[in-house]
Structures are given as C-alpha cells and as structure tokens.
Design an enzyme around this catalytic site. Structure first.
Site, mmCIF file in Angstrom:
data_model
loop_
_atom_site.group_PDB
_atom_site.id
_atom_site.type_symbol
_atom_site.label_atom_id
_atom_site.label_comp_id
_atom_site.label_asym_id
_atom_site.label_seq_id
_atom_site.Cartn_x
_atom_site.Cartn_y
_atom_site.Cartn_z
ATOM 1 N N ASP A 34 0.828 -1.088 -0.082
ATOM 2 C CA ASP A 34 0.443 -0.287 -0.136
ATOM 3 C C ASP A 34 1.160 1.116 0.072
ATOM 4 O OD1 ASP A 34 -2.370 1.387 0.189
ATOM 5 O OD2 ASP A 34 -3.032 0.728 2.009
ATOM 6 N N HIS A 51 3.246 2.613 -8.703
ATOM 7 C CA HIS A 51 3.522 1.566 -9.490
ATOM 8 C C HIS A 51 3.982 0.599 -9.622
ATOM 9 C CE1 HIS A 51 -0.783 1.478 -7.672
ATOM 10 N NE2 HIS A 51 -1.466 2.162 -8.737
ATOM 11 N N LEU A 145 11.363 -20.941 -2.731
ATOM 12 C CA LEU A 145 10.777 -19.968 -2.430
ATOM 13 C C LEU A 145 8.897 -20.017 -3.171
ATOM 14 C CD1 LEU A 145 9.431 -17.553 -0.721
ATOM 15 C CD2 LEU A 145 10.154 -16.065 -2.681
HETATM 16 C C1 FPP Z 1 -1.886 0.213 -3.636
HETATM 17 O O1 FPP Z 1 -1.731 1.575 -3.697
HETATM 18 C C2 FPP Z 1 -1.138 -0.833 -4.090
HETATM 19 C C3 FPP Z 1 -1.937 -1.011 -5.501
HETATM 20 C C4 FPP Z 1 -3.665 -1.233 -5.587
HETATM 21 C C5 FPP Z 1 -1.031 -1.814 -6.302
HETATM 22 C C6 FPP Z 1 0.417 -3.272 -6.103
HETATM 23 C C7 FPP Z 1 0.140 -3.220 -7.550
HETATM 24 C C8 FPP Z 1 2.144 -2.904 -7.493
HETATM 25 C C9 FPP Z 1 3.093 -2.694 -6.376
HETATM 26 C C10 FPP Z 1 2.362 -3.751 -8.912
HETATM 27 C C11 FPP Z 1 2.169 -5.283 -8.664
HETATM 28 C C12 FPP Z 1 2.933 -5.742 -9.490
HETATM 29 C C13 FPP Z 1 3.766 -7.297 -9.606
HETATM 30 C C14 FPP Z 1 4.163 -7.545 -10.324
HETATM 31 C C15 FPP Z 1 3.153 -8.142 -8.422
HETATM 32 P P1 FPP Z 1 -2.407 2.407 -4.201
HETATM 33 O O2 FPP Z 1 -2.343 2.671 -5.016
HETATM 34 O O3 FPP Z 1 -3.571 2.416 -3.310
HETATM 35 O O4 FPP Z 1 -1.793 3.810 -3.208
HETATM 36 P P2 FPP Z 1 -2.332 4.912 -1.949
HETATM 37 O O5 FPP Z 1 -3.342 4.671 -0.899
HETATM 38 O O6 FPP Z 1 -1.460 5.673 -2.062
HETATM 39 O O7 FPP Z 1 -3.129 6.216 -3.515
#
Ligand code: FPP
Length: 254
Positions: A34, A51, A145
C-alpha cells in the site's frame, strides 16, 4: 541469487539479517502493498509511476524472501475492488504485471522460485491470464520459495468459490462432504501452502482489506509507515524480527 545485487550487501540490511533466528522463521509471509499513490504524489509523479516503483520493491522483497529460505510469500497486487480505479490506472497495473512476467520468469526459474497466481484469474485480460499460466508452468518444478501474486482477488469471493465447488462436488458424488477446516483450506487458492504466519501492510494502514481472510486467522499483523515503493528486503527482515518477538498463543494461554 544472481550477481549484481547491491542491496544484498548493504550493511544496514546485513545487520538486520544477522539478528534473525533462522530456526524460527515464519513459513509464509503475506504483504498488502500500500502507498504507491501517496509515494508518487509526494514526488509530483503519476500514480502509475508509483506502481512502477512498487514493482522494484516486489523484486527486492522476493529476492530477500528466497534468500532467507521462506516457504511462501504472497503479495496483494490487484483486488477485486481495484477495478473501480480509473481505466488508465487499471490498464497500467495489468501492463506492469505482464512486464514483470516477461522480464522475471527466467530469473524465477534460475532461483528455484515457484510462481503461483491466485484470484479469479478468468476475470483478468485474456493475454495476462495466458502469461500467468505460462510462468506458473515454467516454474512448476521449482522447490524454493512459492511466490503467490493475488490478482482480481478478494478473500470473501475466494471463500464463496470454495463453498460452490464443495457443493458442486457433493451434488456430483451424491453425498455430504466430509470436511474440517484443513479440508476446507484445500478448496482455497492457497491450497498446499501453510497459512500466513506474518501479514505485512505498508503505509500505516491497519486494515485486512479482504486479503486471505480464511488463511490469516492467526497471522501476526505488522504495519509500517514505509510506503510500498520504499519497501525493501530490509523491511521484510525487520518485520520478521518483530514477528520473532511476538508470543503466538493461538487462543491458548501460551
Ligand atoms: C496500493 O497502493 C497498491 C496497489 C493497488 C497495486 C500494487 C501493485 C504493484 C506494486 C505492482 C504489482 C506488480 C507485481 C509484479 C506483483 P495505492 O495505489 O492504493 O496507494 P495509495 O493508497 O497511496 O493511493
């Protein structure tokens, strides 16, 4: 692990690693990633940049988990609720996962990491579903893993899907299922994996957000103010150190 891995030798990381008791590792660590959006906003970047930076955190954390010898790492990449985000952000997230699969599959095999997507995969874009299947097949024989990536995942939906499959089987076999909690777990997408011992959430939030609801019954919860794009294996090791200081009682008196 591959060469050219500077974080592996960072003194701060090594110092935390050295304090971990290797005989009491959590078997399964799960992470709610997050704070990508906030990380990007703080830098005047787009949410998509956040992201993209978060993928580097995934890569480093996977390496750290594999190096430490964890059995399983599960990361929450896209929830069934995330479809409500702007179309461009959703498309970018799907593209980032595809790019990860393109770039990392050989590396996963080389490091004996078994890749396992979880979630309602048939609801994902078809090309992504195919790529996920390919990486899962390519790494099927890996014995290190297990990396599970949750996509179009919701814990309640997973439990409902399991119940539907159990009911369908009972109807086919014309007998009531003989099930206990362990048996029920075999109908979940994490079947065969130990339950998470440690659940990490970044960015200071303290919610379970529909992640691994059944499996996390006794998981230790560890939160950090660190935003996911700043998360590195050092933070994973700090979480494990904190976990090792906890007194796990499973409802008993210890
Ligand atoms: C939450 O942050 C994050 C997500 C919804 C996406 C997480 C995905 C990735 C890190 C990429 C995944 C890739 C792989 C290869 C597994 P948010 O956007 O809700 O952050 P905020 O709360 O600060 O707005």
């Amino acid at each position: 692990m591959p060469e050219g891995d500077p974080a592996a030798d960072a003194p701060e990381t090594a110092a935390v690693l050295a304090r971990i008791d290797r005989t009491r590792l959590p078997h399964h660590v799960a992470a709610i990633m997050d704070g990508n959006g906030r990380w990007a906003a703080a830098r005047g970047l787009s949410r998509i940049d956040g992201h993209a930076a978060g993928v580097e955190s995934v890569r480093d954390t996977v390496k750290g988990a594999a190096r430490l010898g964890l059995t399983a790492l599960t990361v929450f990449a896209f929830s069934s609720e995330n479809w409500s985000r702007p179309r461009g952000e959703v498309a970018a997230l799907m593209d980032l996962v595809k790019r990860y699969l393109r770039l990392e599959t050989d590396n996963l095999v080389a490091n004996d990491i078994r890749f396992r997507p979880i979630g309602r995969l048939s609801g994902l874009p078809p090309d992504l579903e195919v790529m996920l299947g390919r990486t899962a097949s390519a790494t099927r024989g890996c014995r290190g893993l297990t990396l599970s990536v949750a996509l179009n995942y919701g814990g309640r939906a997973e439990i409902v899907d399991a119940a539907r499959r159990i009911a369908a089987r009972a109807a086919r076999e014309r007998k009531a299922p003989d099930l206990d909690e362990t048996g029920f777990g075999e109908y979940l997408t994490t079947r065969g994996l130990p339950d998470p011992d440690l659940l990490i959430r970044t960015s200071g939030e303290r919610r379970i957000s529909n992640f691994l609801l059944f499996q996390s019954a006794y998981a230790e919860f560890w939160t950090t103010l660190t935003l996911w794009p700043d998360f590195r294996r050092r933070h994973l090791y700090e979480a494990i150190l904190a976990y090792q200081r906890r007194d796990r009682r499973y409802g008993g008196l210890g």
